[in-house]
Design an enzyme around this catalytic site. Structure first.
Site, PDB file in Angstrom:
ATOM      1  N   LYS A  52      -5.803   2.546 -23.361  1.00  0.00           N
ATOM      2  CA  LYS A  52      -7.121   2.478 -23.806  1.00  0.00           C
ATOM      3  C   LYS A  52      -7.662   3.813 -24.915  1.00  0.00           C
ATOM      4  O   LYS A  52      -8.381   3.411 -25.805  1.00  0.00           O
ATOM      5  CB  LYS A  52      -8.180   2.968 -22.703  1.00  0.00           C
ATOM      6  CG  LYS A  52      -8.215   2.169 -21.569  1.00  0.00           C
ATOM      7  CD  LYS A  52      -9.042   2.492 -20.336  1.00  0.00           C
ATOM      8  CE  LYS A  52      -8.880   3.947 -19.813  1.00  0.00           C
ATOM      9  NZ  LYS A  52      -7.777   3.848 -18.695  1.00  0.00           N
ATOM     10  N   ARG A  76      -2.776   6.935  -8.848  1.00  0.00           N
ATOM     11  CA  ARG A  76      -3.809   6.433  -9.536  1.00  0.00           C
ATOM     12  C   ARG A  76      -3.912   5.340  -9.878  1.00  0.00           C
ATOM     13  O   ARG A  76      -4.974   4.534  -9.858  1.00  0.00           O
ATOM     14  CB  ARG A  76      -3.485   7.136 -11.031  1.00  0.00           C
ATOM     15  CG  ARG A  76      -3.646   8.844 -10.938  1.00  0.00           C
ATOM     16  CD  ARG A  76      -2.914   9.509 -12.368  1.00  0.00           C
ATOM     17  NE  ARG A  76      -3.564   9.058 -13.436  1.00  0.00           N
ATOM     18  CZ  ARG A  76      -3.056   9.279 -14.603  1.00  0.00           C
ATOM     19  NH1 ARG A  76      -1.898   9.875 -14.724  1.00  0.00           N
ATOM     20  NH2 ARG A  76      -3.732   9.055 -15.880  1.00  0.00           N
ATOM     21  N   ARG A 100     -15.763   4.892 -14.308  1.00  0.00           N
ATOM     22  CA  ARG A 100     -14.460   4.410 -13.581  1.00  0.00           C
ATOM     23  C   ARG A 100     -14.737   4.003 -12.214  1.00  0.00           C
ATOM     24  O   ARG A 100     -13.944   3.657 -11.285  1.00  0.00           O
ATOM     25  CB  ARG A 100     -13.548   5.656 -13.438  1.00  0.00           C
ATOM     26  CG  ARG A 100     -12.274   5.699 -14.285  1.00  0.00           C
ATOM     27  CD  ARG A 100     -11.700   7.207 -13.874  1.00  0.00           C
ATOM     28  NE  ARG A 100     -10.320   7.077 -14.205  1.00  0.00           N
ATOM     29  CZ  ARG A 100      -9.848   7.484 -15.454  1.00  0.00           C
ATOM     30  NH1 ARG A 100     -10.595   7.835 -16.255  1.00  0.00           N
ATOM     31  NH2 ARG A 100      -8.637   7.439 -15.596  1.00  0.00           N
ATOM     32  N   ARG A 136       5.847   9.830 -20.757  1.00  0.00           N
ATOM     33  CA  ARG A 136       4.747  10.199 -21.444  1.00  0.00           C
ATOM     34  C   ARG A 136       4.804  11.660 -21.570  1.00  0.00           C
ATOM     35  O   ARG A 136       5.228  12.689 -20.681  1.00  0.00           O
ATOM     36  CB  ARG A 136       3.506   9.764 -21.038  1.00  0.00           C
ATOM     37  CG  ARG A 136       2.402  10.080 -21.660  1.00  0.00           C
ATOM     38  CD  ARG A 136       1.184   9.371 -21.698  1.00  0.00           C
ATOM     39  NE  ARG A 136       0.249   9.608 -20.692  1.00  0.00           N
ATOM     40  CZ  ARG A 136      -0.999   8.909 -20.407  1.00  0.00           C
ATOM     41  NH1 ARG A 136      -1.318   8.036 -21.206  1.00  0.00           N
ATOM     42  NH2 ARG A 136      -1.587   9.404 -19.268  1.00  0.00           N
ATOM     43  N   ARG A 141       2.163  15.884 -17.945  1.00  0.00           N
ATOM     44  CA  ARG A 141       1.223  16.044 -17.445  1.00  0.00           C
ATOM     45  C   ARG A 141       1.339  16.038 -15.969  1.00  0.00           C
ATOM     46  O   ARG A 141       1.983  15.147 -15.482  1.00  0.00           O
ATOM     47  CB  ARG A 141      -0.101  15.056 -17.702  1.00  0.00           C
ATOM     48  CG  ARG A 141      -0.841  15.701 -19.048  1.00  0.00           C
ATOM     49  CD  ARG A 141      -1.923  14.577 -19.719  1.00  0.00           C
ATOM     50  NE  ARG A 141      -2.568  13.624 -18.558  1.00  0.00           N
ATOM     51  CZ  ARG A 141      -3.286  12.584 -18.767  1.00  0.00           C
ATOM     52  NH1 ARG A 141      -3.275  12.236 -19.983  1.00  0.00           N
ATOM     53  NH2 ARG A 141      -3.705  11.969 -17.892  1.00  0.00           N
TER      54      ARG A 141
END
Ligand code: ADP
Ligand code: ZN
Length: 214
Positions: free
Chosen positions: A13, A171, A88, A127, A160
């Site tokens: 996104k 998540r 969300r 990532r 992260r």
């Protein structure tokens, strides 16, 4: 032009939002980035949000909604904006619809970025991000020029806390439970369009631009 990006965490996104933001000269508003900025600056909001984020949980609506409503009331949002990471939850979406409608406005496009869960888990594991400027890299698909170092500012890259595999799985399950219903919410408003989170980014941006500019 008012756009909301939908899709699972890690679907891409943010990448599309930042492209569209440049293309149309409207602000890219990422709640995740706003929270991370607050954490970096050790604000009260940052301290509160961090507990939830590190665990892969959603930050409570009461910390999130006002923040976004204030942001979209700023001058640079007069021509429109792109929301990335908000809403969300259905209550967040309802709060947004109400706030817009109080100004005689409504959301114009909801772009749902679709990727399989399995791909997302792989993607997030690789990532890495820059704790200083927020730039995002990937060990396999988008490595920095110098291993472990941000191309833009020279800061050592980090993973992260919420990109650890276990947290990613959590998540994703929260996404399916609480965020996925927004697809139907915006579909009912007749403004939903699908994007592939697994396609050539430039081509996909051009394809969706034709829809937005039609
Ligand atoms: P991603 O797109 O990879 O999920 P984000 O940067 O959008 O990551 O969000 C990171 C974290 O910030 C989320 O896991 C959540 O804890 C918090 N967050 C961001 N936006 C919201 C929101 N609208 N409501 C609640 N929590 C949010
Ligand atoms: Zn950097």
């Amino acid at each position: 032009m008012k756009i909301v990006m939908l899709g699972a965490p890690g679907a891409g996104k943010g990448t599309y939002a930042s492209r569209l933001s440049k293309r149309y000269g409207i602000p890219h508003i990422s709640t995740g980035d706003i929270f991370r900025e607050n954490i970096k600056n050790n604000t009260e909001l940052g301290q509160k949000a961090k507990k939830y984020m590190d665990e892969g949980l959603l930050v409570p609506d009461e910390l999130t909604c006002d923040l976004v409503m204030d942001r979209i009331s700023e001058d640079d949002c007069k021509k429109g904006f792109i929301l990335d990471g908000f809403p969300r939850t259905i209550p967040q979406a309802e709060a947004l619809t109400e706030a817009l409608s109080a100004r005689g406005e409504k959301m114009e496009y909801a772009l749902n970025v679709v990727v399989e869960d399995e791909k997302i888990v792989k993607r997030m594991a690789g990532r890495r991000s820059c704790p200083n400027c927020g730039a995002i890299y990937h060990l396999v698909t988008l490595p920095p020029k110098k291993e472990g170092i941000c191309d833009k500012c020279g800061t050592p890259l980090v993973q992260r806390a919420d990109d650890k595999e276990e947290t990613v799985l959590k998540r994703l399950s929260i996404y399916h439970e609480q965020t996925e219903p927004l697809i139907e919410y915006y579909n009912k408003q007749g403004i939903l369009h699908e994007m592939s989170g697994d396609a050539d980014v430039d081509k996909e941006v051009l394809r969706i631009a034709k829809v937005l500019e039609a």
